[in-house]
Design a protein around this motif. Sequence first.
Motif, PDB file in Angstrom:
ATOM      1  N   SER A 108     -27.414  -2.144  84.095  1.00  0.00           N
ATOM      2  CA  SER A 108     -27.747  -3.206  84.834  1.00  0.00           C
ATOM      3  C   SER A 108     -28.367  -4.341  83.998  1.00  0.00           C
ATOM      4  O   SER A 108     -28.771  -4.294  83.166  1.00  0.00           O
ATOM      5  CB  SER A 108     -28.876  -2.959  86.062  1.00  0.00           C
ATOM      6  OG  SER A 108     -30.213  -2.466  85.479  1.00  0.00           O
ATOM      7  N   THR A 109     -28.278  -5.544  84.840  1.00  0.00           N
ATOM      8  CA  THR A 109     -28.867  -6.709  84.022  1.00  0.00           C
ATOM      9  C   THR A 109     -30.467  -6.229  83.481  1.00  0.00           C
ATOM     10  O   THR A 109     -30.706  -6.812  82.485  1.00  0.00           O
ATOM     11  CB  THR A 109     -28.783  -8.041  85.039  1.00  0.00           C
ATOM     12  OG1 THR A 109     -27.388  -8.037  85.224  1.00  0.00           O
ATOM     13  CG2 THR A 109     -29.242  -9.275  84.325  1.00  0.00           C
ATOM     14  N   GLY A 110     -30.927  -5.911  84.730  1.00  0.00           N
ATOM     15  CA  GLY A 110     -32.495  -5.639  84.331  1.00  0.00           C
ATOM     16  C   GLY A 110     -32.537  -4.605  83.067  1.00  0.00           C
ATOM     17  O   GLY A 110     -33.639  -4.804  82.405  1.00  0.00           O
ATOM     18  N   ALA A 111     -31.729  -3.672  83.251  1.00  0.00           N
ATOM     19  CA  ALA A 111     -31.808  -2.403  81.995  1.00  0.00           C
ATOM     20  C   ALA A 111     -31.734  -3.233  80.616  1.00  0.00           C
ATOM     21  O   ALA A 111     -32.285  -3.168  79.700  1.00  0.00           O
ATOM     22  CB  ALA A 111     -30.952  -1.468  82.413  1.00  0.00           C
ATOM     23  N   LEU A 112     -30.638  -4.161  80.738  1.00  0.00           N
ATOM     24  CA  LEU A 112     -30.211  -5.077  79.309  1.00  0.00           C
ATOM     25  C   LEU A 112     -31.293  -5.766  78.927  1.00  0.00           C
ATOM     26  O   LEU A 112     -31.804  -5.793  77.675  1.00  0.00           O
ATOM     27  CB  LEU A 112     -29.064  -5.623  79.625  1.00  0.00           C
ATOM     28  CG  LEU A 112     -27.701  -4.779  79.718  1.00  0.00           C
ATOM     29  CD1 LEU A 112     -26.587  -5.687  79.955  1.00  0.00           C
ATOM     30  CD2 LEU A 112     -27.553  -3.788  78.312  1.00  0.00           C
ATOM     31  N   MET A 113     -32.112  -6.522  79.852  1.00  0.00           N
ATOM     32  CA  MET A 113     -33.032  -7.407  79.417  1.00  0.00           C
ATOM     33  C   MET A 113     -34.392  -6.523  79.140  1.00  0.00           C
ATOM     34  O   MET A 113     -35.128  -6.885  77.937  1.00  0.00           O
ATOM     35  CB  MET A 113     -33.565  -8.178  80.807  1.00  0.00           C
ATOM     36  CG  MET A 113     -32.427  -9.311  80.920  1.00  0.00           C
ATOM     37  SD  MET A 113     -32.189 -10.460  79.616  1.00  0.00           S
ATOM     38  CE  MET A 113     -30.898  -9.927  78.593  1.00  0.00           C
ATOM     39  N   LEU A 114     -34.549  -5.590  79.744  1.00  0.00           N
ATOM     40  CA  LEU A 114     -35.711  -4.951  79.367  1.00  0.00           C
ATOM     41  C   LEU A 114     -35.862  -4.016  78.109  1.00  0.00           C
ATOM     42  O   LEU A 114     -36.525  -4.100  77.105  1.00  0.00           O
ATOM     43  CB  LEU A 114     -36.097  -3.660  80.393  1.00  0.00           C
ATOM     44  CG  LEU A 114     -37.582  -2.822  80.315  1.00  0.00           C
ATOM     45  CD1 LEU A 114     -38.579  -3.701  79.905  1.00  0.00           C
ATOM     46  CD2 LEU A 114     -37.588  -1.929  81.623  1.00  0.00           C
ATOM     47  N   LEU A 115     -34.456  -3.451  77.693  1.00  0.00           N
ATOM     48  CA  LEU A 115     -34.184  -2.888  76.435  1.00  0.00           C
ATOM     49  C   LEU A 115     -34.068  -3.782  75.257  1.00  0.00           C
ATOM     50  O   LEU A 115     -34.395  -3.582  74.223  1.00  0.00           O
ATOM     51  CB  LEU A 115     -32.966  -2.108  76.472  1.00  0.00           C
ATOM     52  CG  LEU A 115     -33.243  -0.722  77.350  1.00  0.00           C
ATOM     53  CD1 LEU A 115     -31.814  -0.144  77.635  1.00  0.00           C
ATOM     54  CD2 LEU A 115     -34.089   0.303  76.452  1.00  0.00           C
ATOM     55  N   THR A 116     -33.844  -5.064  75.586  1.00  0.00           N
ATOM     56  CA  THR A 116     -33.772  -6.176  74.901  1.00  0.00           C
ATOM     57  C   THR A 116     -35.313  -6.600  74.487  1.00  0.00           C
ATOM     58  O   THR A 116     -35.521  -6.856  72.933  1.00  0.00           O
ATOM     59  CB  THR A 116     -33.201  -7.333  75.216  1.00  0.00           C
ATOM     60  OG1 THR A 116     -31.706  -7.204  75.608  1.00  0.00           O
ATOM     61  CG2 THR A 116     -33.137  -8.739  74.379  1.00  0.00           C
ATOM     62  N   ALA A 117     -35.992  -6.696  75.410  1.00  0.00           N
ATOM     63  CA  ALA A 117     -37.467  -6.847  74.751  1.00  0.00           C
ATOM     64  C   ALA A 117     -38.002  -5.603  74.082  1.00  0.00           C
ATOM     65  O   ALA A 117     -38.824  -6.201  72.972  1.00  0.00           O
ATOM     66  CB  ALA A 117     -38.296  -7.254  76.296  1.00  0.00           C
ATOM     67  N   LEU A 118     -37.615  -4.545  74.286  1.00  0.00           N
ATOM     68  CA  LEU A 118     -38.300  -3.512  73.582  1.00  0.00           C
ATOM     69  C   LEU A 118     -37.703  -3.326  72.047  1.00  0.00           C
ATOM     70  O   LEU A 118     -38.396  -2.746  71.403  1.00  0.00           O
ATOM     71  CB  LEU A 118     -38.071  -2.114  74.308  1.00  0.00           C
ATOM     72  CG  LEU A 118     -38.514  -1.802  75.510  1.00  0.00           C
ATOM     73  CD1 LEU A 118     -37.784  -0.692  76.527  1.00  0.00           C
ATOM     74  CD2 LEU A 118     -40.020  -1.337  75.262  1.00  0.00           C
TER      75      LEU A 118
END
Length: 371
Positions: free
Chosen positions: A299-309
């Motif tokens: 999901s878009t949220g998953a990609l953004m969260l893993l990008t931040a990590l």
Amino acid sequence: MRLLQPVSPTGSEEARARGINHRLDPGRGSRAPAGAPPPRREVSPIRGNTPGSFPGSESRPCRYSLAQAIQQDPHFRALFNFSQPVLLAAGLFSQELWDSLSQRRAPYGWQGFPRQDIASTLSLLNSSDSAQLLGSREPRRDCIRCAVVGNGGILNGSRQGPNIDAHDYVFRLNGAVIKGFEKDVGTKTSFYGFTVNTMKNSLIAYRTAGFTSVPRGQDLRYIFIPSDLRDYVMLRSAILGVRVPSGIDKGDRPQTYFGPEASASKFKLLHPAFISYLTERFLKSKRIISKFKDLYMPSTGALMLLTALHTCDQVSAYGFITSNYWKFSDHYFDRVKQPLVFYANHDLSLEAALWWDLHKAGILQLYQHRA
């Protein structure tokens, strides 16, 4: 034809955009395990080259670093690879990369895409800022704290706005409604992540909720997720300041979305190989080998969260799916409670389990509301 519900509590509209109608029942067995989070460990940072600091910040070493937690956890130590480029820019484009990614479908590659469309877009991402999410700065020991704000109903009444805004960088995505919910979700936006599909469908679906334009701001940056050729075409037109010349968005004026003076420095592009790496190592769903394999992506949220990590020293997640998701509405801005709908193009149960595991390991701080 019934308008499909959003497919994730972070406001992902890929299912709506693609016309997906495969609804899945996760059942009680798919919930992330319950339990109290472990106490935070106070440790010093171990990265020799921290991402940088936000303008005007005072130097402050991390008392806790997600990199340290990763090193102390054998499972996640084997998964994280900080040498994998997060963004794709002109300097990384080569014949070897084309040969590799042209064999893989989007969002993992460029299969079926004209090379000229890819090359001409990447040629415009030719500054040092294009290759670095937080910009090019000298290595410092500052502690970079990032908040990633999903759109889940768990944030309604949370009063987490001040905590969110206290972070150095704030990531938002898709239907990021702020007006009227400032006390719950804050007002600060550093990065807005989306696919063209999710952005445009969010503007339609959540207009009555107050999402009438994507976030704007002098220091705000836009993160394109390349889920289709249209993302590359829209990005190129946005940088050049011209109408979209072809495809489903032909005639669109990107300035309508991103403002009249959006230069190349405003835009970032997730690397398809980074999306592949995230999917293979963190979110390798069984749907990849099922009849839904051509639909599935994180999901878009998953990609953004893993990008931040992969970018920040400390990361907090707000508005993401938790083990008690059924107690909350799909979105924090819903006027009437709406159930979370699971669709086949994401694996939200897998994502929920990952967030909980990262939280337990001390790598991620997941906001939870025990309503």
